[in-house]
Design a protein around this motif. Structure first.
Motif, PDB file in Angstrom:
ATOM      1  N   LYS A  28       0.764  -1.037   0.071  1.00  0.00           N
ATOM      2  CA  LYS A  28       0.024   0.074   0.006  1.00  0.00           C
ATOM      3  C   LYS A  28       0.963   1.245  -0.096  1.00  0.00           C
ATOM      4  O   LYS A  28       0.297   2.174   0.400  1.00  0.00           O
ATOM      5  N   ARG A  29       2.173   1.043  -0.423  1.00  0.00           N
ATOM      6  CA  ARG A  29       2.992   2.297  -0.542  1.00  0.00           C
ATOM      7  C   ARG A  29       3.270   2.908   0.825  1.00  0.00           C
ATOM      8  O   ARG A  29       3.515   3.979   0.845  1.00  0.00           O
ATOM      9  N   ALA A  67       3.224   6.878   1.217  1.00  0.00           N
ATOM     10  CA  ALA A  67       2.032   7.629   0.547  1.00  0.00           C
ATOM     11  C   ALA A  67       1.014   8.401   1.229  1.00  0.00           C
ATOM     12  O   ALA A  67      -0.085   8.638   0.627  1.00  0.00           O
ATOM     13  N   GLN A  69      -1.761   9.627   4.273  1.00  0.00           N
ATOM     14  CA  GLN A  69      -2.732   8.925   4.938  1.00  0.00           C
ATOM     15  C   GLN A  69      -3.639   7.922   4.075  1.00  0.00           C
ATOM     16  O   GLN A  69      -3.659   8.320   2.990  1.00  0.00           O
ATOM     17  N   LEU A  71      -6.209   6.754   2.068  1.00  0.00           N
ATOM     18  CA  LEU A  71      -7.319   7.284   1.648  1.00  0.00           C
ATOM     19  C   LEU A  71      -8.512   6.267   1.942  1.00  0.00           C
ATOM     20  O   LEU A  71      -9.635   7.070   2.200  1.00  0.00           O
ATOM     21  N   GLY A 117       0.299  13.740   3.667  1.00  0.00           N
ATOM     22  CA  GLY A 117       0.495  13.575   5.248  1.00  0.00           C
ATOM     23  C   GLY A 117       1.856  13.115   5.578  1.00  0.00           C
ATOM     24  O   GLY A 117       2.222  13.406   6.686  1.00  0.00           O
ATOM     25  N   SER A 139      -0.543  16.024  -2.881  1.00  0.00           N
ATOM     26  CA  SER A 139      -1.483  15.420  -3.670  1.00  0.00           C
ATOM     27  C   SER A 139      -2.725  16.000  -3.321  1.00  0.00           C
ATOM     28  O   SER A 139      -3.757  15.579  -4.121  1.00  0.00           O
TER      29      SER A 139
HETATM   30  N1  ACO Z   1      -4.328   5.427   0.640  1.00  0.00           N
HETATM   31  C1  ACO Z   1      -4.690   3.967   0.355  1.00  0.00           C
HETATM   32  N2  ACO Z   1      -3.952   3.212  -0.628  1.00  0.00           N
HETATM   33  C2  ACO Z   1      -3.039   3.661  -1.283  1.00  0.00           C
HETATM   34  C3  ACO Z   1      -2.546   4.898  -0.997  1.00  0.00           C
HETATM   35  C4  ACO Z   1      -2.953   5.866  -0.033  1.00  0.00           C
HETATM   36  N3  ACO Z   1      -2.685   6.886   0.305  1.00  0.00           N
HETATM   37  N4  ACO Z   1      -1.451   5.005  -1.919  1.00  0.00           N
HETATM   38  C5  ACO Z   1      -1.211   3.773  -2.416  1.00  0.00           C
HETATM   39  N5  ACO Z   1      -2.355   3.023  -2.095  1.00  0.00           N
HETATM   40  C6  ACO Z   1      -2.560   1.757  -2.514  1.00  0.00           C
HETATM   41  C7  ACO Z   1      -3.221   1.649  -3.780  1.00  0.00           C
HETATM   42  O1  ACO Z   1      -4.695   1.667  -3.567  1.00  0.00           O
HETATM   43  C8  ACO Z   1      -2.862   0.241  -4.437  1.00  0.00           C
HETATM   44  O2  ACO Z   1      -3.466  -0.964  -3.748  1.00  0.00           O
HETATM   45  P1  ACO Z   1      -4.198  -1.731  -4.320  1.00  0.00           P
HETATM   46  O3  ACO Z   1      -3.092  -2.657  -5.090  1.00  0.00           O
HETATM   47  O4  ACO Z   1      -5.033  -2.659  -3.460  1.00  0.00           O
HETATM   48  O5  ACO Z   1      -5.272  -1.267  -5.462  1.00  0.00           O
HETATM   49  C9  ACO Z   1      -1.401  -0.027  -3.742  1.00  0.00           C
HETATM   50  O6  ACO Z   1      -1.155   1.053  -2.827  1.00  0.00           O
HETATM   51  C10 ACO Z   1      -0.399   0.418  -5.014  1.00  0.00           C
HETATM   52  O7  ACO Z   1      -0.708   1.665  -5.476  1.00  0.00           O
HETATM   53  P2  ACO Z   1      -0.384   2.206  -6.927  1.00  0.00           P
HETATM   54  O8  ACO Z   1      -1.067   3.368  -7.326  1.00  0.00           O
HETATM   55  O9  ACO Z   1      -0.757   0.862  -7.801  1.00  0.00           O
HETATM   56  O10 ACO Z   1       1.339   2.243  -6.923  1.00  0.00           O
HETATM   57  P3  ACO Z   1       2.251   3.036  -7.718  1.00  0.00           P
HETATM   58  O11 ACO Z   1       3.576   2.664  -7.554  1.00  0.00           O
HETATM   59  O12 ACO Z   1       1.873   2.894  -9.167  1.00  0.00           O
HETATM   60  O13 ACO Z   1       1.757   4.601  -7.471  1.00  0.00           O
HETATM   61  C11 ACO Z   1       1.531   6.397  -5.767  1.00  0.00           C
HETATM   62  C12 ACO Z   1       2.222   4.934  -6.015  1.00  0.00           C
HETATM   63  C13 ACO Z   1       2.109   7.537  -6.742  1.00  0.00           C
HETATM   64  C14 ACO Z   1       1.915   6.552  -4.197  1.00  0.00           C
HETATM   65  C15 ACO Z   1      -0.188   6.203  -5.851  1.00  0.00           C
HETATM   66  O14 ACO Z   1      -0.386   4.837  -5.360  1.00  0.00           O
HETATM   67  C16 ACO Z   1      -0.941   7.290  -5.351  1.00  0.00           C
HETATM   68  O15 ACO Z   1      -0.883   8.198  -6.022  1.00  0.00           O
HETATM   69  N6  ACO Z   1      -1.405   7.086  -4.031  1.00  0.00           N
HETATM   70  C17 ACO Z   1      -2.113   8.383  -3.484  1.00  0.00           C
HETATM   71  C18 ACO Z   1      -1.043   9.167  -2.728  1.00  0.00           C
HETATM   72  C19 ACO Z   1      -1.900   9.980  -1.929  1.00  0.00           C
HETATM   73  O16 ACO Z   1      -2.547  10.954  -2.512  1.00  0.00           O
HETATM   74  N7  ACO Z   1      -2.076  10.171  -0.391  1.00  0.00           N
HETATM   75  C20 ACO Z   1      -2.847  10.885   0.357  1.00  0.00           C
HETATM   76  C21 ACO Z   1      -2.027  12.227   0.309  1.00  0.00           C
HETATM   77  S1  ACO Z   1      -3.136  13.463   1.415  1.00  0.00           S
HETATM   78  C22 ACO Z   1      -2.767  12.909   2.940  1.00  0.00           C
HETATM   79  O17 ACO Z   1      -1.980  12.193   3.411  1.00  0.00           O
HETATM   80  C23 ACO Z   1      -3.675  13.813   3.816  1.00  0.00           C
END
Ligand code: ACO
Length: 305
Positions: A28-29, A67, A69, A71, A117, A139
Motif C-alpha cells: 500500500k506504498r 504515501a 494517509q 485514503l 501527510g 497531492s
Molecule cells: N491510501 C490508500 N491506498 C494507497 C495509497 C493511499 N494513500 N497510496 C497507495 N495506495 C495503494 C493503492 O490503492 C494500491 O492498492 P491496491 O493494489 O490494493 O489497489 C497500492 O497502494 C499500490 O498503489 P499504485 O497506485 O498501484 O502504486 P504506484 O507505485 O503505481 O503509485 C503512488 C504510487 C504514486 C503513491 C499512488 O499510489 C498514489 O498516487 N497514491 C495516493 C497518494 C495520496 O494521494 N495520498 C494521500 C495524501 S493526502 C494526505 O495524506 C492527507
C-alpha cells in the motif's frame, strides 16, 4: 529492547544505539492506516525511554517512504465514526507533536514516494536525508482537500512562499534533489548511497553529548515562535537543564569540554566533540594532544634578556 512484533511497522534495534523504524505496508506504498498510527504512537513512545535506543531513523519498506494517509482506511472507513476518527487522529500525532520535541535525535530517510501527510514526519524529524530520485507531492489538491494536519503551515514555514504556494496549489511532484534545494530535507544522495550517508549522519550525532544535543534541538524548535525575552529565558533554563541531566550521570560537559581544550590541548571543538562526550566518561587525559600542543613542546622557551 522492544520485543513486540507489529503488523505495519518493523523495528530493528542495532547494538550501536541506532534504531531503524521501517514503515512496512509496501503493498500500500506505506499509506498510513489507523492501525499503523496506533502502532507508531506506541513504538515512538516506548523508544523515547528505551535505554537501547539513542537515535531513531524512520524509513519505508519498498519503493515508498510513505504515501500519506490511507485514503480508504484513515479517511473513508472512519467517516461517520467520530470516535474512531478521533482516535486515529490522536494516534497520528506521533508524527507532529511527539516527533517535534522528541527526546532523542531522529532522522527521516526518504527512500521513495513522500506524499501529503507524510510531509509531517519528514519535516518533524530533526534531520532528513532523501534519495535524489525520491518523489515528493502535495497531492491533496488533486483529490479534494487542502494540505491539513499542519502541513500547509509547515511548508509555509520551511519553503519560500512562492514554492509553498506553487506545490500546494498545483500538486506537482518534486524530486529529492529539489527537496534539498528547497530546504525540505538536509541533503539528497544517489539511491545506492542513501543508507550509508544516513548512517554517517547518525553516527556523527551519536558522538555528541546526548544532553547537549537534546537541549540544542529543543532550543532550535521552541524558540521559533518565542519573543526575544522569552527565548533568552528559555535558553538559560535549557542550559541549566544540561547541567542537571549531566550531573545525573556524574558528568559536566561544559567543564570537561573546556578542560580538555585549554588544559590538555586534547581536541579542537571545531573538528570534533571532546573525548567522552557520548558516554559521559571523564578521562584523566582526553584524546591525542592536538597539533598546537606538540608545537608548543618543540618551541624552545625564549631567553630572558
Ligand atoms: N491510501 C490508500 N491506498 C494507497 C495509497 C493511499 N494513500 N497510496 C497507495 N495506495 C495503494 C493503492 O490503492 C494500491 O492498492 P491496491 O493494489 O490494493 O489497489 C497500492 O497502494 C499500490 O498503489 P499504485 O497506485 O498501484 O502504486 P504506484 O507505485 O503505481 O503509485 C503512488 C504510487 C504514486 C503513491 C499512488 O499510489 C498514489 O498516487 N497514491 C495516493 C497518494 C495520496 O494521494 N495520498 C494521500 C495524501 S493526502 C494526505 O495524506 C492527507
Amino acid at each position: 529492547m522492544l520485543k513486540k512484533k507489529y503488523s505495519c511497522v518493523k523495528v530493528d534495534q542495532q547494538k550501536d544505539g541506532i534504531t531503524w523504524v521501517t514503515f512496512n505496508r509496501p503493498e500500500k506504498r506505506n499509506a498510513m492506516s489507523p492501525t499503523f498510527h496506533a502502532e507508531m504512537m506506541e513504538i515512538m513512545t516506548l523508544l523515547e525511554t528505551d535505554s537501547d535506543t539513542k537515535l531513531v531513523i524512520l524509513t519505508g519498506e519498498g519503493v515508498s517512504y510513505s504515501a500519506g494517509q490511507d485514503l480508504k482506511e484513515y479517511f473513508r472507513e472512519t467517516d461517520g465514526k467520530p470516535e474512531v476518527k478521533a482516535k486515529a487522529s490522536a494516534d497520528s500525532r506521533w508524527r507532529s507533536e511527539k516527533l517535534w520535541m522528541y527526546s532523542k535525535p531522529t532522522i527521516s530517510m526518504v527512500n521513495g514516494f513522500c506524499i501529503g501527510g507524510a510531509f509531517t514526519h519528514c519535516i518533524c524529524a530533526d534531520f532528513s536525508v532523501a534519495s535524489d530520485d525520491a518523489i515528493f507531492c502535495l497531492s491533496e489538491v488533486n483529490w479534494g482537500i487542502l494540505p491539513g494536519g499542519m502541513v500547509s503551515k509547515m511548508v509555509t514555514d520551511l519553503f519560500r512562499q512562492r514554492d509553498a504556494m506553487f506545490y500546494a496549489c498545483t500538486g506537482r511532484t518534486f524530486t529529492g534533489k529539489e527537496a534539498a534545494n528547497m530546504g525540505m530535507v538536509n541533503y539528497s544522495v544517489p539511491k545506492k548511497n542513501l543508507r550509508k550517508e544516513t548512517l554517517k549522519l547518525a553516527k556523527e550525532l551519536l558522538e555528541k553529548n546526548p544532553n547537549v544535543l537534546r537541549a540544542t534541538k529543543h532550543a532550535i524548535r521552541a524558540t521559533q515562535d518565542m519573543s526575544w525575552r522569552a527565548a533568552a529565558d528559555y535558553l538559560n533554563a535549557k542550559g541549566a537543564e544540561i547541567k542537571i541531566r549531566d550531573a545525573a550521570r556524574g558528568h559536566d560537559a561544559y567543564a570537561e569540554g573546556i578542560r580538555q581544550f585549554i588544559d590538555e590541548k586534547a581536541y579542537r571543538p571545531v573538528f570534533s566533540p571532546y573525548v567522552g562526550a557520548a558516554d559521559g566518561k571523564t578521562t584523566e587525559k582526553g584524546g591525542k594532544p592536538r597539533a598546537s600542543a606538540a608545537r608548543k613542546k618543540k618551541t624552545p622557551a625564549k631567553k630572558k634578556k
